[in-house]
Design an enzyme around this catalytic site. Structure first.
Site, PDB file in Angstrom:
ATOM      1  N   ASN A   1       0.868  -1.177   0.000  1.00  0.00           N
ATOM      2  CA  ASN A   1       0.000   0.000   0.000  1.00  0.00           C
ATOM      3  C   ASN A   1       0.906   1.228   0.000  1.00  0.00           C
ATOM      4  OD1 ASN A   1      -1.768   2.075   0.500  1.00  0.00           O
ATOM      5  ND2 ASN A   1      -2.331   1.399   2.573  1.00  0.00           N
TER       6      ASN A   1
ATOM      7  N   LYS B   1       0.069   4.242  -0.158  1.00  0.00           N
ATOM      8  CA  LYS B   1      -0.544   5.431   0.473  1.00  0.00           C
ATOM      9  C   LYS B   1      -0.340   6.647  -0.443  1.00  0.00           C
ATOM     10  CE  LYS B   1       0.028   3.183   4.872  1.00  0.00           C
ATOM     11  NZ  LYS B   1       0.141   3.292   6.321  1.00  0.00           N
TER      12      LYS B   1
ATOM     13  N   HIS C   1      -9.272   1.392   5.370  1.00  0.00           N
ATOM     14  CA  HIS C   1      -7.965   1.556   6.031  1.00  0.00           C
ATOM     15  C   HIS C   1      -8.133   2.490   7.220  1.00  0.00           C
ATOM     16  CE1 HIS C   1      -3.806   2.631   6.764  1.00  0.00           C
ATOM     17  NE2 HIS C   1      -3.482   1.542   6.089  1.00  0.00           N
TER      18      HIS C   1
ATOM     19  N   GLU D   1      -6.448   4.840   8.238  1.00  0.00           N
ATOM     20  CA  GLU D   1      -6.214   6.268   7.931  1.00  0.00           C
ATOM     21  C   GLU D   1      -7.466   6.888   7.326  1.00  0.00           C
ATOM     22  OE1 GLU D   1      -2.585   5.575   5.762  1.00  0.00           O
ATOM     23  OE2 GLU D   1      -1.618   5.047   7.651  1.00  0.00           O
TER      24      GLU D   1
ATOM     25  N   GLU E   1      -4.984  -4.673  10.789  1.00  0.00           N
ATOM     26  CA  GLU E   1      -3.901  -3.698  10.975  1.00  0.00           C
ATOM     27  C   GLU E   1      -4.129  -2.940  12.280  1.00  0.00           C
ATOM     28  OE1 GLU E   1      -2.007  -2.522   6.966  1.00  0.00           O
ATOM     29  OE2 GLU E   1      -3.738  -1.244   7.240  1.00  0.00           O
TER      30      GLU E   1
ATOM     31  N   GLY F   1       3.196   2.223  10.778  1.00  0.00           N
ATOM     32  CA  GLY F   1       4.227   3.246  10.622  1.00  0.00           C
ATOM     33  C   GLY F   1       5.016   3.544  11.887  1.00  0.00           C
TER      34      GLY F   1
ATOM     35  N   SER G   1       3.859  -2.200  10.269  1.00  0.00           N
ATOM     36  CA  SER G   1       5.309  -2.312  10.465  1.00  0.00           C
ATOM     37  C   SER G   1       5.880  -3.667  10.049  1.00  0.00           C
ATOM     38  CB  SER G   1       5.685  -1.986  11.915  1.00  0.00           C
ATOM     39  OG  SER G   1       5.367  -0.629  12.200  1.00  0.00           O
TER      40      SER G   1
HETATM   41  P1  13P Z   1       3.433   0.301   7.577  1.00  0.00           P
HETATM   42  O1  13P Z   1       3.871  -0.992   6.965  1.00  0.00           O
HETATM   43  O2  13P Z   1       4.177   1.497   7.062  1.00  0.00           O
HETATM   44  O3  13P Z   1       3.361   0.224   9.065  1.00  0.00           O
HETATM   45  O4  13P Z   1       1.911   0.544   7.073  1.00  0.00           O
HETATM   46  C1  13P Z   1       0.984  -0.471   7.209  1.00  0.00           C
HETATM   47  C2  13P Z   1      -0.242  -0.079   6.493  1.00  0.00           C
HETATM   48  O5  13P Z   1      -0.956   0.807   6.912  1.00  0.00           O
HETATM   49  C3  13P Z   1      -0.543  -0.772   5.240  1.00  0.00           C
HETATM   50  O6  13P Z   1      -1.848  -0.527   4.824  1.00  0.00           O
END
Ligand code: 13P
Length: 252
Positions: free
Chosen positions: A10, A12, A93, A95, A164, A170, A209
Site C-alpha cells: 500500500n 498510500k 484503512h 487512515e 492492521e 508506521g 510495520s
Molecule cells: P506500515 O507498513 O508502514 O506500518 O503501514 C501499514 C499499512 O498501513 C498498510 O496498509
C-alpha cells in the site's frame, strides 16, 4: 480464491512517475516467486501506468466511493478504478476511518460498490492502542467485521481481510506473535460465522510495520495469509525481501 500468501504493498500518498521503476522491478521479480501472490496499491494517479508497466502483479486502489458516479468532487468510484486497470481495492484503512471519519457502514457500502464493479476487495480492520490496553481488541475488531463486511452469495471468493492494529502502523511496533495469532483466530471464527464454509478460504492479512526482518515470523503464524505492507513496499528491495520471506515460509 487463491491460497497463496498474498503480499500487498500500500503506497498510500506516495509515488510520482519515477516510482514506476520500483514497480517494474517488483513485477519482474514477482515472476520468480510463483508461490506468492503479489500486488501493489499505488496512488490513483499511477494505477493506469502501473497496469501498463506490470505484467505479473495485481494492481489496485486504496479506497473508492460507494456511488458509481455523480457530484462527488475529488472522489473516485470503483468503476473508475476498474476502468483504469485495477484488480481490487482496499477499503476501510484506518487512515480513512480516522482522517475521513469513515464508519463501518461507509466501509461496507464501499466494499459492496467495489464488488459490484467487478473488483476484489481488501477490507481493513484494527484496534487503537487504547482499545488494546483496555483488553477490548478482539471485541472491537469483531464488531468492525460485523459492520464492515459485505455479505451474500459469491462475496467470500473476492474478499480479503486485513488486520492492521492502528498503533502498529508506521511505528515500527508490532504485536506479539501470540497476540497476532489470537486476533487472526478470532477473525477466522467471525468469518466462518458470516460466510459459513466459504469463510475458511478468505485470506487474513497482517499489516503494521511489516519489514524484511520480521516478515518470516509473522507470516508463519497460523491464519496469517499474507501481509499488507506500507513503508517497506516503497522500495523494490525491501518489498521483495518480504515476498521472499513468504515463499521461504512455504518451502519450510
Ligand atoms: P506500515 O507498513 O508502514 O506500518 O503501514 C501499514 C499499512 O498501513 C498498510 O496498509
Amino acid at each position: 480464491m487463491s491460497n497463496l500468501p498474498y503480499i500487498v504493498g500500500n503506497w498510500k500518498m506516495n509515488g510520482l512517475r519515477a516510482m514506476l521503476t520500483e514497480a517494474r522491478a517488483i513485477d519482474r521479480s514477482a515472476a520468480r516467486y510463483p508461490k506468492a501472490q503479489v500486488a501493489l496499491a499505488p496512488p490513483t494517479t499511477l494505477i493506469f501506468r502501473l497496469r501498463d508497466a506490470c505484467a505479473v502483479i495485481g494492481v489496485g486502489g486504496q479506497d473508492c466511493h460507494s456511488e458509481e458516479s455523480g457530484a462527488y468532487t475529488g472522489d473516485v468510484s470503483a468503476a473508475m478504478l476498474k476502468d483504469a486497470g485495477s484488480d481490487f481495492t482496499i477499503v476501510g484503512h484506518s487512515e480513512r476511518r480516522a482522517i475521513h471519519g469513515e464508519t463501518d457502514s461507509t466501509v461496507k457500502a464501499k466494499a459492496e460498490a467495489a464488488l459490484a464493479a467487478g473488483l476484489g476487495v481488501i477490507v481493513c480492520v484494527g484496534e487503537t492502542e487504547d482499545e488494546r490496553d483496555a483488553g477490548k481488541a478482539l471485541k472491537i475488531v469483531s464488531k468492525q467485521l460485523d459492520g464492515s463486511l459485505p455479505k451474500g452469495e459469491g462475496v467470500a471468493e473476492r474478499l480479503t481481510v486485513a488486520y492492521e492494529p492502528v498503533w502498529a502502523i508506521g511505528t515500527g511496533r508490532v504485536p506479539s506473535i501470540e497476540d497476532i495469532a489470537a486476533m487472526h483466530q478470532s477473525i477466522r471464527k467471525t468469518l466462518d460465522k458470516i460466510y459459513t464454509d466459504a469463510g475458511s478460504d478468505i485470506r487474513i492479512l497482517y499489516g503494521g510495520s511489516v519489514k524484511a526482518d520480521n516478515a518470516s515470523e509473522i507470516l508463519a503464524v497460523s491464519e496469517v495469509g499474507g501481509a499488507l505492507v506500507g513503508g517497506a513496499s516503497l522500495s523494490a528491495e525491501s518489498f521483495l525481501a518480504i515476498v521472499g520471506a513468504a515463499c521461504a515460509e512455504i518451502d519450510d
